[in-house]
Scaffold this motif. Structure first.
Motif, PDB file in Angstrom:
ATOM      1  N   PHE A   1       0.826   4.494  -2.612  1.00 36.47           N
ATOM      2  CA  PHE A   1       0.505   5.846  -2.186  1.00 36.47           C
ATOM      3  C   PHE A   1       1.762   6.692  -1.944  1.00 36.47           C
ATOM      4  O   PHE A   1       1.751   7.893  -2.181  1.00 36.47           O
ATOM      5  CB  PHE A   1      -0.389   5.817  -0.940  1.00 36.47           C
TER       6      PHE A   1
ATOM      7  N   LEU B   1       2.832   7.917  -5.285  1.00 36.24           N
ATOM      8  CA  LEU B   1       1.882   8.935  -5.741  1.00 36.24           C
ATOM      9  C   LEU B   1       2.112  10.255  -4.994  1.00 36.24           C
ATOM     10  O   LEU B   1       2.132  11.339  -5.595  1.00 36.24           O
ATOM     11  CB  LEU B   1       0.448   8.431  -5.511  1.00 36.24           C
ATOM     12  N   ILE B   2       2.307  10.156  -3.673  1.00 40.93           N
ATOM     13  CA  ILE B   2       2.534  11.369  -2.880  1.00 40.93           C
ATOM     14  C   ILE B   2       3.848  12.044  -3.311  1.00 40.93           C
ATOM     15  O   ILE B   2       3.906  13.264  -3.482  1.00 40.93           O
ATOM     16  CB  ILE B   2       2.547  11.038  -1.369  1.00 40.93           C
TER      17      ILE B   2
ATOM     18  N   VAL C   1       4.683  14.646   5.900  1.00 42.03           N
ATOM     19  CA  VAL C   1       5.090  13.284   5.519  1.00 42.03           C
ATOM     20  C   VAL C   1       6.008  12.677   6.576  1.00 42.03           C
ATOM     21  O   VAL C   1       5.962  11.488   6.850  1.00 42.03           O
ATOM     22  CB  VAL C   1       5.795  13.304   4.140  1.00 42.03           C
TER      23      VAL C   1
ATOM     24  N   LEU D   1      12.610  -0.832   2.755  1.00 37.00           N
ATOM     25  CA  LEU D   1      12.746  -0.082   4.010  1.00 37.00           C
ATOM     26  C   LEU D   1      11.444  -0.101   4.797  1.00 37.00           C
ATOM     27  O   LEU D   1      11.437  -0.339   6.007  1.00 37.00           O
ATOM     28  CB  LEU D   1      13.148   1.367   3.712  1.00 37.00           C
TER      29      LEU D   1
ATOM     30  N   VAL E   1       0.850  -1.197   0.000  1.00 35.51           N
ATOM     31  CA  VAL E   1       0.000   0.000   0.000  1.00 35.51           C
ATOM     32  C   VAL E   1       0.881   1.240   0.000  1.00 35.51           C
ATOM     33  O   VAL E   1       0.641   2.202  -0.737  1.00 35.51           O
ATOM     34  CB  VAL E   1      -0.934  -0.004   1.237  1.00 35.51           C
ATOM     35  N   ASN E   2       1.931   1.212   0.810  1.00 36.79           N
ATOM     36  CA  ASN E   2       2.816   2.370   0.896  1.00 36.79           C
ATOM     37  C   ASN E   2       3.546   2.643  -0.408  1.00 36.79           C
ATOM     38  O   ASN E   2       3.826   3.795  -0.734  1.00 36.79           O
ATOM     39  CB  ASN E   2       3.822   2.196   2.032  1.00 36.79           C
TER      40      ASN E   2
ATOM     41  N   ILE F   1       1.118   0.965   7.857  1.00 34.45           N
ATOM     42  CA  ILE F   1       1.068   1.968   6.786  1.00 34.45           C
ATOM     43  C   ILE F   1       1.536   3.304   7.338  1.00 34.45           C
ATOM     44  O   ILE F   1       2.345   4.010   6.732  1.00 34.45           O
ATOM     45  CB  ILE F   1      -0.366   2.089   6.208  1.00 34.45           C
ATOM     46  N   PHE F   2       1.041   3.623   8.530  1.00 29.91           N
ATOM     47  CA  PHE F   2       1.415   4.898   9.162  1.00 29.91           C
ATOM     48  C   PHE F   2       2.932   5.005   9.304  1.00 29.91           C
ATOM     49  O   PHE F   2       3.542   5.980   8.868  1.00 29.91           O
ATOM     50  CB  PHE F   2       0.742   5.014  10.530  1.00 29.91           C
TER      51      PHE F   2
ATOM     52  N   PRO G   1       5.432  10.462  10.914  1.00 32.86           N
ATOM     53  CA  PRO G   1       5.685   9.151  11.532  1.00 32.86           C
ATOM     54  C   PRO G   1       7.118   8.988  12.035  1.00 32.86           C
ATOM     55  O   PRO G   1       7.354   8.183  12.936  1.00 32.86           O
ATOM     56  CB  PRO G   1       5.383   8.172  10.404  1.00 32.86           C
TER      57      PRO G   1
ATOM     58  N   PHE H   1       9.089   6.285   4.454  1.00 34.68           N
ATOM     59  CA  PHE H   1      10.232   5.601   3.851  1.00 34.68           C
ATOM     60  C   PHE H   1      10.114   5.590   2.330  1.00 34.68           C
ATOM     61  O   PHE H   1      11.085   5.825   1.618  1.00 34.68           O
ATOM     62  CB  PHE H   1      10.343   4.166   4.368  1.00 34.68           C
TER      63      PHE H   1
ATOM     64  N   VAL I   1      -2.920  -1.015   9.247  1.00 29.17           N
ATOM     65  CA  VAL I   1      -3.086   0.439   9.325  1.00 29.17           C
ATOM     66  C   VAL I   1      -1.892   1.074  10.044  1.00 29.17           C
ATOM     67  O   VAL I   1      -1.308   2.054   9.572  1.00 29.17           O
ATOM     68  CB  VAL I   1      -4.414   0.797  10.032  1.00 29.17           C
TER      69      VAL I   1
ATOM     70  N   LEU J   1       5.038   4.850   5.629  1.00 29.02           N
ATOM     71  CA  LEU J   1       4.810   5.764   4.497  1.00 29.02           C
ATOM     72  C   LEU J   1       6.011   6.659   4.171  1.00 29.02           C
ATOM     73  O   LEU J   1       6.416   6.753   3.012  1.00 29.02           O
ATOM     74  CB  LEU J   1       3.557   6.608   4.756  1.00 29.02           C
TER      75      LEU J   1
ATOM     76  N   ARG K   1      10.193   9.414   0.946  1.00 29.55           N
ATOM     77  CA  ARG K   1      11.505  10.053   1.010  1.00 29.55           C
ATOM     78  C   ARG K   1      12.571   9.325   0.192  1.00 29.55           C
ATOM     79  O   ARG K   1      13.640   9.887  -0.051  1.00 29.55           O
ATOM     80  CB  ARG K   1      11.966  10.171   2.468  1.00 29.55           C
TER      81      ARG K   1
END
Lengths: 284, 287, 351
Positions: free
Chosen positions: B86, B89-90, B109, B212, B82-83, B157-158, B112, B163, B154, B161, B166
């Motif tokens: 997204f 995309l981010i 970003v 990562l 998932v990461n 993912i938090f 976390p 990693f 969840v 993300l 960046r």
């Protein structure tokens, strides 16, 4: 430049807005909402409950312990980070790449394992633990263990920021200073340190945030003796498990505030001094 | 110490330098690293090795251990996937588009990285619990997040993300506009340019980000235990099982799981380094 | 394919990069867009390619109005200064890319694509390097791959943006000659941008000299070099010497002395341009005369700096290297070819 003509190097405006909306929604859901939840839960029973929970002796002692741990762990890692970066960036030697990889190692290891290794090293059944105990030195389930575990998990922060930065800067400035008659120490204090100050601050910032917020490693070695070996994150957990959500979130909101301050300072450093920070700020 | 050379000619461990302090800084680095990282890790491996292969395998093949490792692996794989989607995309949106609040979101970003995991854990639990702001929305649909493996995903993912974002962001920043223009002059439409030219160029970065995020998710503890429910074989993660074993004073059992996870961490480190080396060699860039 | 640029204007955020430029590019010619940075030459090239949209004006490919066509539809070959190769693709994949991204109906069979790419690789003299990645090639080899990639789509026009700008001098000269050969063999209409006059003079059939978003002169290398039509071109192409003169009574004067050149009907203040090597030494008064300030040998000639007239304007001329021009000695000369521009025009045009 408004034209209806499809550009070769960008998407059409509607597609852009769609993608932006998706990203912002995702980030709001996974990043912003949790942050908001911390503060809203903390203030659920009003400011009075918020402040009184922060003033409880246990909370106060947790805050003190967290600060103490950070005050010991961060400077030690700063000294290490500078030494490691100096040795790696200013000299050419075999095995350098391996050393850089090894320094990053604690990032790849679960924080629980960071705690576990100290339990195995100093706990019952180990060689060191009973021996130290015979001299009256407690490591495990005491402050030294917490400090050690914290140093372990925050070990690479300063070094990994300084190494690429000092590698980029090369040795020219130092050689010039030495040729002008400066001693090694003078060269470091007057030439190297000013060159790396913002990168150093950046590393300290991240190192401190992690040192104050570390949970897994510290949870394993602390023994969670209320009022003695509970840091703020551990106190948050204990309160939460005791169904004292407001107090847990009140303390958590202090940590969240620390995170926000860290993010703001970090962003300021990146915007103002991006050219004086290491090129690769990705990760961790 | 400062002159570790073997004879006047041939192999040299270190190039001579006029800059002083190598012995001191290098020595301190090694001693500190050994004391803090190397010796403690060795203690873990030694403790496991003391069991012998048979003993180690007996502990490692414990059903609950395998169950916990499976939960950790599967959830970490899903979360990292998932990461990747997204996160890429981010990174794309942050690098390519200009919109109000871009810098703010760019800074967020890293949340976390900065937010203590325990805080993230209780916050996510509060949101996704059946009476939480999102949990209450999902409950009528029959979806339960908190206290299920979904909750673990969840939380992972938090924490994972940033990693991906960046790692991909700086590489995407360097993608030369000319390359996209070249593809366009050759007749490629925008979708083909993104799919066949830009994304393949990002592959090493995306893979690294995945590795990562995955490594971090497998090892994560603080943000997960609150939301996971911690039911053995269902939502009990490997790091938690280490803690449980320690609380039972089953140090050997904990050491075995720890060694297995350490092995995984080393493998991930190796994988990441291989990706980078491959990328550098073939495409001339890497991190 | 002829390309006609008709009163094209391009503004970037209100700043005009091109002012109503018109240019006819002939089918099969090799034309150079030459000018200093900021002259608009790259903008013009990108407009032809469709990488930019004109603010005003039209661009025709043959009879067809291409102004509204996207870059993908224009079917042009574009070569970038920094190659812009796809680094994750092999050389062969790079060359085949343009054919592979075609829609199914017009895409050749994959065996045909491969054969064609290999042919092109052979054509650019890189046979055997098909499995290499761009990173494993030298700069010159990369630019050859970039050209093969552009040729693969059988472009109607070949556009090159400073194609040799990133290469060493040696490789640059080599590729320059090679590009000329390629052009002669394929006959593509080719437009290339350069700031290097030597490159433009050597390579191009025609030059289009640009300055500050305008075309200064279009012509063959000989025309542009021998008969520059503006002070800018005189200064920009080749070396030039320049003197302030007064035109009166059908003659040119400096400091009250006639210099033996006719004014060709012009009266008033003007500036005289000539090439330093394009002069004859003369005896007598009706000539440009000055005092030698410095004299040094440059290869096969002697470069002499003279102070001329009452206000001691400094200019340079070239003499045979064995000419005994000592310092402070007096020399008189007359340019063989020269041009006179009114002062107002000079100030207006020269940046």
């Amino acid at each position: 430049m408004a034209n209806r003509y499809p550009s070769a190097t960008s998407e059409s405006r509607p597609v852009q807005w769609l993608l932006i909306a998706i990203c912002l929604a995702f980030m709001a859901l996974f990043l912003v909402l949790p942050l908001y939840a911390v503060f809203s839960e903390a203030l659920r029973q009003g400011l009075g409950a918020f402040f009184s929970s922060l003033q409880s002796p246990d909370a106060q002692s947790a805050i003190r312990l967290t600060l103490t741990v950070a005050v010991i762990a961060v400077p030690l890692n700063v000294v290490f980070g500078i030494c490691a970066a100096w040795a790696i960036a200013k000299y050419e030697f075999k095995g350098k790449a391996l050393l850089i990889t090894l320094i990053d190692l604690p990032f790849s290891i679960s924080p629980v394992i960071a705690g576990l290794v100290y339990v195995l090293l100093f706990g019952a059944g180990s060689f060191l633990g009973p021996w130290l105990k015979s001299y009256g030195i407690e490591v495990l389930f005491a402050v030294p263990g917490i400090v050690l575990a914290t140093i372990f998990v925050t070990f690479p922060f300063v070094a990994r920021e300084l190494i690429p930065l000092m590698q980029d800067q090369g040795t020219g400035d130092e050689e010039a200073a030495l040729s002008l008659g400066a001693s090694g120490w003078q060269t470091f204090m007057r030439v190297t340190l000013p060159n790396i100050r913002w990168g150093l601050l950046y590393g300290v910032l991240l190192c401190n945030a992690r040192a104050m917020g570390e949970f897994g490693a510290v949870a394993v070695v602390s023994g969670k003796i209320r009022g003695q070996t509970t840091t703020m994150p551990l106190q948050v957990e204990m309160l939460y498990n005791e169904y004292n959500a407001t107090a847990a979130f009140a303390l958590a909101s202090l940590l969240a505030l620390l995170a926000l301050v860290t993010l703001v300072l970090k962003s300021l450093l990146e915007w103002r001094f991006s050219d004086e920070l290491a090129a690769t700020n990705g990760g961790h | 110490m400062a002159h570790v050379t073997t004879g006047s000619s041939g192999w040299r461990w270190r190039q001579p330098s006029v800059i002083p302090g190598f012995g001191m800084t290098f020595g301190f680095t090694l001693v500190y690293f050994s004391l803090i990282v190397l010796i403690p890790l060795a203690a873990l491996v030694v403790r496991s090795a003391g069991l012998g292969l048979d003993g180690f395998l007996r502990y490692a093949s414990d059903a609950r251990v395998i169950g916990a490792l499976r939960v950790s692996f599967v959830t970490a794989l899903i979360a990292a996937s998932v990461n990747v989607v997204f996160g890429t995309l981010i990174a794309w949106v942050l690098v390519r588009y200009r919109f109000p609040g871009r810098r703010l979101f760019d800074a967020i970003v890293d949340l976390p990285f900065a937010l203590p995991t325990a805080v993230a854990g209780i916050a996510l639990t509060a949101i996704y619990a059946p009476n939480g702001s999102i949990g209450a929305l999902l409950a009528p649909l029959g979806i339960r997040v908190a206290y299920t493996p979904l909750g673990i995903v969840v939380a992972m993912i938090f924490i994972g993300l940033p990693f991906v974002v960046r790692t991909v962001q700086p590489i995407l920043d360097e993608v030369n506009k000319e390359v996209e223009e070249a593809a366009a002059t050759l007749g490629a439409n925008r979708f083909q340019i993104v799919w066949r030219v830009i994304l393949p160029g990002l592959t090493p970065a995306i893979l690294t980000g995945f590795a990562l995020a995955f490594a971090r998710a497998v090892g994560e503890y603080g943000s997960i235990i609150f939301i996971a429910g911690n039911i053995p074989f269902v939502s009990e993660i490997a790091p938690l099982l280490i803690v449980i074993r320690l609380e039972e004073f089953n140090y050997v059992g904990a050491a075995v799981i720890g060694t297995l996870m350490l092995g995984i961490a080393f493998m991930m480190l190796l994988v990441i380094n291989l990706i980078q080396a491959w990328s550098r060699k073939r495409f001339g860039y890497g991190q | 394919m002829e390309v006609r640029i008709d009163k094209v204007r391009k503004e970037f955020d209100r700043f005009a990069a091109l002012h109503d430029v018109s240019l006819d590019i002939r089918s099969g010619e090799l034309i150079a867009l030459l000018g200093p940075s900021g002259s608009g030459k790259t903008t013009l090239l990108r407009l032809i390619a469709g990488l930019e949209r004109p603010t005003n004006g039209k661009i025709f490919f043959g009879e067809e109005d291409a102004s509204d066509k996207t870059v993908q539809e224009r079917n042009i070959g574009f070569v970038f200064q920094h190659y812009a190769l796809f680094r994750h693709m092999t050389v062969l994949e790079n060359i085949s890319f343009g054919l592979k991204v075609r829609p199914k109906e017009t895409r050749p069979a994959s065996a045909d694509i491969r054969r064609k790419a290999l042919e092109l690789l052979d054509f650019v003299q890189l046979s055997g390097l098909d499995k290499r990645y761009p990173n494993q090639l030298s700069g010159g080899q990369r630019q050859r791959v970039a050209l093969a990639r552009a040729l693969a789509i059988e472009p109607r026009v070949l556009l090159l943006d400073e194609p040799f700008g990133a290469l060493d001098a040696q490789v640059r000269r080599e590729l320059r000659r090679w590009l000329r050969e390629v052009h002669d063999r394929t006959g593509h209409t080719t437009v290339f941008v350069t700031h290097d006059q030597e490159e433009a003079l050597e390579l191009a059939d025609r030059l289009c000299v640009m300055s500050q978003g305008r075309i200064e002169q279009v012509g063959t290398p000989d025309e542009v070099y021998d008969r520059p039509t503006s002070p800018f071109v005189f200064n920009f192409i080749g070396e030039s010497s320049e003197l302030a003169v007064t035109a009166e009574n059908k003659e040119l004067w400096i400091g009250g002395r006639a210099i033996g050149l006719p004014s060709d009907g012009f009266e008033g203040q003007g500036r005289l341009f000539f090439r330093p090597h394009d002069v004859d030494l003369v005896e007598g008064d009706a000539a440009l005369a000055g005092v030698v300030i410095s004299s040094r040998r440059v290869g096969g000639t002697r470069r002499v700096e003279l102070a001329i007239g009452g206000d001691a304007q400094k200019i340079e001329i070239d003499l045979p290297f064995d000419h005994p021009a000592g310092e402070r000695s007096r020399l008189a000369f007359r340019p063989k070819r020269w041009r006179l521009f009114p002062t107002a025009e000079v100030h207006q045009k020269v940046p």
